[in-house]
Design a protein around this motif. Structure first.
Motif, PDB file in Angstrom:
ATOM      1  N   ARG A   1       1.074  -1.348   0.086  1.00 13.00           N
ATOM      2  CA  ARG A   1       0.017  -0.170  -0.092  1.00 13.00           C
ATOM      3  C   ARG A   1       0.814   1.188   0.175  1.00 13.00           C
ATOM      4  O   ARG A   1       0.803   2.254  -0.684  1.00 13.00           O
ATOM      5  CB  ARG A   1      -0.936   0.129   1.315  1.00 13.00           C
ATOM      6  CG  ARG A   1      -2.164  -1.038   1.281  1.00 13.00           C
ATOM      7  CD  ARG A   1      -2.674  -1.101   0.093  1.00 13.00           C
ATOM      8  NE  ARG A   1      -3.598   0.011   0.077  1.00 13.00           N
ATOM      9  CZ  ARG A   1      -4.169   0.384  -1.254  1.00 13.00           C
ATOM     10  NH1 ARG A   1      -4.258  -0.361  -2.156  1.00 13.00           N
ATOM     11  NH2 ARG A   1      -4.700   1.571  -1.221  1.00 13.00           N
TER      12      ARG A   1
ATOM     13  N   THR B   1       1.084   4.261  -2.832  1.00  3.05           N
ATOM     14  CA  THR B   1       0.856   5.591  -2.513  1.00  3.05           C
ATOM     15  C   THR B   1       1.800   6.467  -3.052  1.00  3.05           C
ATOM     16  O   THR B   1       1.604   7.474  -3.667  1.00  3.05           O
ATOM     17  CB  THR B   1       0.771   5.728  -0.880  1.00  3.05           C
ATOM     18  OG1 THR B   1      -0.280   5.079  -0.528  1.00  3.05           O
ATOM     19  CG2 THR B   1       0.439   7.052  -0.562  1.00  3.05           C
TER      20      THR B   1
ATOM     21  N   THR C   1      -1.379   8.696  -7.951  1.00  5.98           N
ATOM     22  CA  THR C   1      -2.734   8.807  -7.170  1.00  5.98           C
ATOM     23  C   THR C   1      -3.572   7.752  -7.631  1.00  5.98           C
ATOM     24  O   THR C   1      -4.574   7.335  -6.930  1.00  5.98           O
ATOM     25  CB  THR C   1      -3.532  10.306  -8.063  1.00  5.98           C
ATOM     26  OG1 THR C   1      -3.445  10.203  -9.418  1.00  5.98           O
ATOM     27  CG2 THR C   1      -2.644  11.375  -7.385  1.00  5.98           C
ATOM     28  N   PHE C   2      -3.400   7.251  -8.866  1.00 12.78           N
ATOM     29  CA  PHE C   2      -4.192   6.061  -9.213  1.00 12.78           C
ATOM     30  C   PHE C   2      -3.947   4.841  -8.514  1.00 12.78           C
ATOM     31  O   PHE C   2      -4.633   4.062  -8.005  1.00 12.78           O
ATOM     32  CB  PHE C   2      -3.973   5.672 -10.604  1.00 12.78           C
ATOM     33  CG  PHE C   2      -4.456   4.535 -10.980  1.00 12.78           C
ATOM     34  CD1 PHE C   2      -5.901   4.345 -11.339  1.00 12.78           C
ATOM     35  CD2 PHE C   2      -4.030   3.300 -11.329  1.00 12.78           C
ATOM     36  CE1 PHE C   2      -6.591   3.008 -11.578  1.00 12.78           C
ATOM     37  CE2 PHE C   2      -4.334   2.074 -11.686  1.00 12.78           C
ATOM     38  CZ  PHE C   2      -5.761   1.919 -11.876  1.00 12.78           C
ATOM     39  N   HIS C   3      -2.760   4.460  -8.389  1.00 14.67           N
ATOM     40  CA  HIS C   3      -2.132   3.461  -7.510  1.00 14.67           C
ATOM     41  C   HIS C   3      -2.411   3.864  -5.970  1.00 14.67           C
ATOM     42  O   HIS C   3      -2.766   2.776  -5.114  1.00 14.67           O
ATOM     43  CB  HIS C   3      -0.787   3.033  -7.620  1.00 14.67           C
ATOM     44  CG  HIS C   3      -0.502   2.496  -9.224  1.00 14.67           C
ATOM     45  ND1 HIS C   3      -0.180   3.429 -10.073  1.00 14.67           N
ATOM     46  CD2 HIS C   3      -0.972   1.452  -9.556  1.00 14.67           C
ATOM     47  CE1 HIS C   3      -0.185   2.247 -11.278  1.00 14.67           C
ATOM     48  NE2 HIS C   3      -0.687   1.186 -10.982  1.00 14.67           N
ATOM     49  N   ALA C   4      -2.568   4.912  -5.487  1.00 17.63           N
ATOM     50  CA  ALA C   4      -2.835   5.144  -4.335  1.00 17.63           C
ATOM     51  C   ALA C   4      -4.290   4.605  -3.825  1.00 17.63           C
ATOM     52  O   ALA C   4      -4.410   4.350  -2.627  1.00 17.63           O
ATOM     53  CB  ALA C   4      -2.869   6.644  -3.944  1.00 17.63           C
ATOM     54  N   ARG C   5      -5.410   4.668  -4.564  1.00 18.53           N
ATOM     55  CA  ARG C   5      -6.649   4.443  -4.268  1.00 18.53           C
ATOM     56  C   ARG C   5      -6.773   2.518  -5.021  1.00 18.53           C
ATOM     57  O   ARG C   5      -7.998   2.110  -4.955  1.00 18.53           O
ATOM     58  CB  ARG C   5      -7.497   5.144  -4.760  1.00 18.53           C
ATOM     59  CG  ARG C   5      -7.624   6.543  -4.370  1.00 18.53           C
ATOM     60  CD  ARG C   5      -8.229   7.491  -4.864  1.00 18.53           C
ATOM     61  NE  ARG C   5      -9.719   7.032  -4.981  1.00 18.53           N
ATOM     62  CZ  ARG C   5     -11.018   7.369  -4.160  1.00 18.53           C
ATOM     63  NH1 ARG C   5     -10.573   8.098  -3.265  1.00 18.53           N
ATOM     64  NH2 ARG C   5     -11.956   6.836  -4.053  1.00 18.53           N
ATOM     65  N   ALA C   6      -5.835   2.080  -5.673  1.00 20.74           N
ATOM     66  CA  ALA C   6      -5.981   0.902  -6.286  1.00 20.74           C
ATOM     67  C   ALA C   6      -6.002  -0.154  -5.095  1.00 20.74           C
ATOM     68  O   ALA C   6      -5.355  -0.027  -4.085  1.00 20.74           O
ATOM     69  CB  ALA C   6      -4.981   0.534  -7.192  1.00 20.74           C
ATOM     70  N   THR C   7      -6.487  -1.368  -5.419  1.00 21.72           N
ATOM     71  CA  THR C   7      -6.467  -2.788  -4.395  1.00 21.72           C
ATOM     72  C   THR C   7      -4.974  -3.106  -4.550  1.00 21.72           C
ATOM     73  O   THR C   7      -4.223  -2.989  -5.559  1.00 21.72           O
ATOM     74  CB  THR C   7      -7.456  -3.535  -4.983  1.00 21.72           C
ATOM     75  OG1 THR C   7      -6.973  -4.218  -6.200  1.00 21.72           O
ATOM     76  CG2 THR C   7      -8.938  -3.183  -5.261  1.00 21.72           C
ATOM     77  N   THR C   8      -4.926  -3.939  -3.438  1.00 18.97           N
ATOM     78  CA  THR C   8      -3.390  -4.642  -3.333  1.00 18.97           C
ATOM     79  C   THR C   8      -2.998  -5.435  -4.739  1.00 18.97           C
ATOM     80  O   THR C   8      -2.028  -5.600  -4.958  1.00 18.97           O
ATOM     81  CB  THR C   8      -3.480  -5.394  -2.002  1.00 18.97           C
ATOM     82  OG1 THR C   8      -3.832  -4.572  -0.987  1.00 18.97           O
ATOM     83  CG2 THR C   8      -2.108  -5.951  -1.977  1.00 18.97           C
TER      84      THR C   8
ATOM     85  N   THR D   1      -4.095  -4.938  -7.832  1.00 16.03           N
ATOM     86  CA  THR D   1      -3.962  -4.236  -8.810  1.00 16.03           C
ATOM     87  C   THR D   1      -2.311  -3.545  -8.613  1.00 16.03           C
ATOM     88  O   THR D   1      -1.827  -3.667  -9.759  1.00 16.03           O
ATOM     89  CB  THR D   1      -4.775  -3.002  -8.916  1.00 16.03           C
ATOM     90  OG1 THR D   1      -6.100  -3.474  -9.122  1.00 16.03           O
ATOM     91  CG2 THR D   1      -4.535  -2.055 -10.154  1.00 16.03           C
TER      92      THR D   1
ATOM     93  N   ASP E   1       4.563   5.618 -13.544  1.00 16.14           N
ATOM     94  CA  ASP E   1       4.320   5.427 -12.149  1.00 16.14           C
ATOM     95  C   ASP E   1       5.481   4.568 -11.625  1.00 16.14           C
ATOM     96  O   ASP E   1       5.740   4.867 -10.304  1.00 16.14           O
ATOM     97  CB  ASP E   1       3.107   4.654 -12.046  1.00 16.14           C
ATOM     98  CG  ASP E   1       1.855   5.575 -12.232  1.00 16.14           C
ATOM     99  OD1 ASP E   1       2.063   6.817 -12.159  1.00 16.14           O
ATOM    100  OD2 ASP E   1       0.769   4.903 -12.479  1.00 16.14           O
TER     101      ASP E   1
END
Length: 76
Positions: A13, A17, A21-28, A30, A62
């Motif tokens: 996680r 972060t 920003t996309f990967h900050a809210r993505a599931t583990t 993803t 990213d």
């Protein structure tokens, strides 16, 4: 085992972060598919390691952002 699983989850996680920003809210899952399972090739030349990433990899910015944040020297 539970402590190791929690540590791995928290590190994943945190990497998400730092990546953007996309990967900050993505599931583990993803984050694991996009950033950890990297389709790259490792080459060695003159005692230096070089990571060759795909040319049109959609998450290269990213991954590069995460790599540069993690590998910068600490500020004094």
């Amino acid at each position: 085992w539970l402590a190791l699983a929690a540590l791995a989850h928290n590190l994943t996680r945190a990497a998400g972060t730092l990546a953007g920003t996309f990967h900050a809210r993505a599931t583990t899952a993803t984050i694991r598919d996009h950033l950890i399972t990297v389709p790259a090739r490792l080459a060695r030349s003159a005692r230096r390691l070089t990571l060759h990433l795909p040319e049109r990899w959609p998450w290269s910015t990213d991954f590069t952002q995460l790599f540069s944040i993690v590998h910068t020297p600490p500020a004094l």
